[in-house]
Design a protein around this motif. Structure first.
Motif, short mmCIF file in Angstrom:
data_model
loop_
_atom_site.label_atom_id
_atom_site.label_comp_id
_atom_site.label_asym_id
_atom_site.label_seq_id
_atom_site.Cartn_x
_atom_site.Cartn_y
_atom_site.Cartn_z
N THR A 91 0.81 -1.16 0.02
CA THR A 91 0.02 0.05 0.06
C THR A 91 0.97 1.22 -0.07
O THR A 91 1.92 1.27 0.51
N LEU A 92 0.34 2.22 -0.78
CA LEU A 92 1.29 3.26 -1.01
C LEU A 92 0.49 4.66 -0.40
O LEU A 92 -0.88 4.70 -0.71
N TRP A 93 1.07 5.87 -0.21
CA TRP A 93 0.57 6.90 0.40
C TRP A 93 -0.65 7.49 -0.75
O TRP A 93 -0.22 7.44 -2.03
N GLY A 94 -1.95 7.54 -0.48
CA GLY A 94 -2.88 8.16 -1.24
C GLY A 94 -3.64 6.97 -2.13
O GLY A 94 -4.44 7.42 -2.87
N SER A 95 -3.19 5.75 -1.90
CA SER A 95 -3.83 4.84 -2.77
C SER A 95 -4.40 3.67 -1.67
O SER A 95 -4.74 3.77 -0.39
N ARG A 96 -4.67 2.58 -2.39
CA ARG A 96 -5.19 1.36 -1.69
C ARG A 96 -4.39 0.06 -1.71
O ARG A 96 -3.58 -0.11 -2.32
N LEU A 97 -4.65 -0.80 -0.62
CA LEU A 97 -3.74 -1.91 -0.69
C LEU A 97 -4.10 -2.94 -1.84
O LEU A 97 -5.19 -3.15 -2.48
N SER A 98 -3.05 -3.16 -2.60
CA SER A 98 -2.95 -3.81 -4.11
C SER A 98 -2.05 -4.79 -3.93
O SER A 98 -1.25 -5.12 -3.11
N CYS A 99 -1.98 -5.62 -4.96
CA CYS A 99 -0.88 -6.35 -5.35
C CYS A 99 -0.35 -6.26 -6.93
O CYS A 99 -1.14 -5.84 -7.63
N ARG A 100 0.86 -6.86 -7.06
CA ARG A 100 1.28 -6.91 -8.40
C ARG A 100 2.34 -8.03 -8.33
O ARG A 100 2.86 -8.45 -7.60
N LYS A 144 -8.22 -1.94 0.86
CA LYS A 144 -8.42 -1.03 1.92
C LYS A 144 -7.52 0.10 1.74
O LYS A 144 -6.39 -0.09 1.30
N LYS A 145 -7.99 1.36 2.18
CA LYS A 145 -7.30 2.58 1.92
C LYS A 145 -5.87 2.86 2.66
O LYS A 145 -5.90 2.31 3.78
N TYR A 146 -5.24 3.64 2.34
CA TYR A 146 -3.76 4.03 2.83
C TYR A 146 -4.25 4.99 4.19
O TYR A 146 -4.84 5.84 4.04
N ASP A 147 -3.69 4.81 5.34
CA ASP A 147 -3.97 5.59 6.46
C ASP A 147 -2.93 6.39 6.59
O ASP A 147 -2.02 6.43 7.43
N SER A 148 -3.02 7.74 6.08
CA SER A 148 -1.91 8.59 5.94
C SER A 148 -1.97 9.30 7.59
O SER A 148 -0.94 9.98 7.92
N VAL A 149 -3.03 9.53 8.36
CA VAL A 149 -3.08 9.98 9.51
C VAL A 149 -2.17 9.07 10.49
O VAL A 149 -1.23 9.73 11.09
N LYS A 150 -2.53 7.93 10.47
CA LYS A 150 -1.55 6.96 11.43
C LYS A 150 -0.26 7.16 11.09
O LYS A 150 0.56 6.78 11.74
N ALA A 151 -0.09 6.94 9.58
CA ALA A 151 1.49 7.03 9.55
C ALA A 151 2.14 8.42 9.78
O ALA A 151 3.40 8.14 10.30
N ALA A 152 1.47 9.42 9.94
CA ALA A 152 1.99 10.61 10.38
C ALA A 152 2.06 10.73 11.86
O ALA A 152 2.63 11.93 12.52
N THR A 153 1.34 10.11 12.58
CA THR A 153 1.29 10.07 13.98
C THR A 153 1.81 8.85 14.69
O THR A 153 1.63 8.79 15.90
N TYR A 154 2.68 8.08 14.02
CA TYR A 154 3.15 6.63 14.79
C TYR A 154 3.97 7.22 15.95
O TYR A 154 3.97 6.45 17.00
N LEU A 169 -9.77 -5.52 13.03
CA LEU A 169 -8.58 -5.10 11.91
C LEU A 169 -9.14 -3.76 11.62
O LEU A 169 -10.02 -3.26 11.52
N PRO A 170 -8.17 -3.00 11.28
CA PRO A 170 -8.16 -1.79 10.94
C PRO A 170 -8.98 -1.57 9.59
O PRO A 170 -8.94 -2.36 8.82
N ASN A 171 -9.59 -0.17 9.42
CA ASN A 171 -10.31 -0.26 8.18
C ASN A 171 -9.15 0.53 7.28
O ASN A 171 -9.58 0.57 5.78
N LYS A 172 -8.24 0.95 7.64
CA LYS A 172 -7.11 1.74 6.65
C LYS A 172 -5.67 0.92 7.38
O LYS A 172 -5.49 0.78 8.47
N TYR A 173 -4.57 1.29 6.12
CA TYR A 173 -3.44 0.83 6.77
C TYR A 173 -2.17 1.43 6.21
O TYR A 173 -2.46 2.12 5.12
N PHE A 174 -1.07 1.95 6.90
CA PHE A 174 0.02 2.33 6.33
C PHE A 174 0.79 1.08 6.19
O PHE A 174 0.57 -0.03 6.62
#
Length: 217
Positions: A91-100, A144-154, A169-174
């Motif tokens: 998962t990347l900032w501003g995106s959603r959890l994905s796979c490649r 699931k969306k990226y959680d920029s708030v939690k990433a910035a407040t770790y 489980l969380p609704n968002k992740y970093f």
């Protein structure tokens, strides 16, 4: 096989923002990591067995797994069943959890197999059943969306961090938070607060994880 892959702020992550993040979370040095992700590696046949082997009562997991296999099969028609293939969950900032799908010679570095010039790969000792659960977890959490708030407040003290309820489980992740929740689903690192773990902290958890795996196995 499952690896945790840590990206340095170089190549596709060579931005001022990523360098600052690396320094802030890594003792004010640029010799660290700004992104973390999960890479599963199995033979093509093993991917088919694992993805189609998830029972229908898994609900959305089995549906997504079947869809993933169909996409994988259609894009690898010329690959032998014994050949190894790697799929990354991230998962990347501003995106959603994905796979490649990762390959050896993709034009885009981000889609290549981990390169030690840009990344560090950490092997794990999970058994087959744990790998199955880890894969199911990653598939379940897709989109699931990226959680920029939690990433910035770790850095906040634990009592100020908003965490999901017990057995939720969380609704968002970093990125690194997702990795720790994956490990927790397997019964390890129960004392670790996932929301406080950055990519620069992942490597430091490996000794504890290895010891816990040894005791359990």
């Amino acid at each position: 096989m499952l690896h945790f892959v840590l990206w340095r702020p170089v190549s596709v992550f060579d931005t001022y923002f990523n360098k600052v993040v690396t320094a802030i979370t890594g003792n004010l040095t640029f010799d660290g990591y700004c992104h973390a992700e999960v890479v599963f590696t199995f033979s093509k046949q093993e991917w088919q067995d694992k993805l189609l082997g998830l029972k229908k009562n898994y609900g959305i997991i089995s549906t997504r797994a079947r869809s993933l296999w169909e996409r994988l099969e259609s894009s690898t028609e010329n690959i032998d069943n014994s050949e190894m293939m790697s799929i990354c969950f991230y998962t990347l900032w501003g995106s959603r959890l994905s796979c490649r799908l990762l390959t050896q010679h993709d034009d885009y570095v981000f889609n290549r197999l981990p390169d030690p010039n840009f990344t560090k790969s950490i092997a794990t000792d999970f058994n087959d059943e744990e790998l199955r659960h880890a894969l199911a977890f990653c598939i379940q959490e897709l989109d699931k969306k990226y959680d920029s708030v939690k990433a910035a407040t770790y850095w906040l003290p634990e009592f100020m961090i908003i965490r999901p309820g017990q057995n939720q489980l969380p609704n968002k992740y970093f990125c690194s938070e997702h990795i720790v929740y994956l490990i927790k689903q397997l019964g390890y690192l129960k004392d670790i607060v996932a929301e406080k773990i950055t990519p620069n902290h992942i490597e430091g958890l490996m000794e504890q994880l290895t010891n816990e795996i040894s005791l359990k196995h």
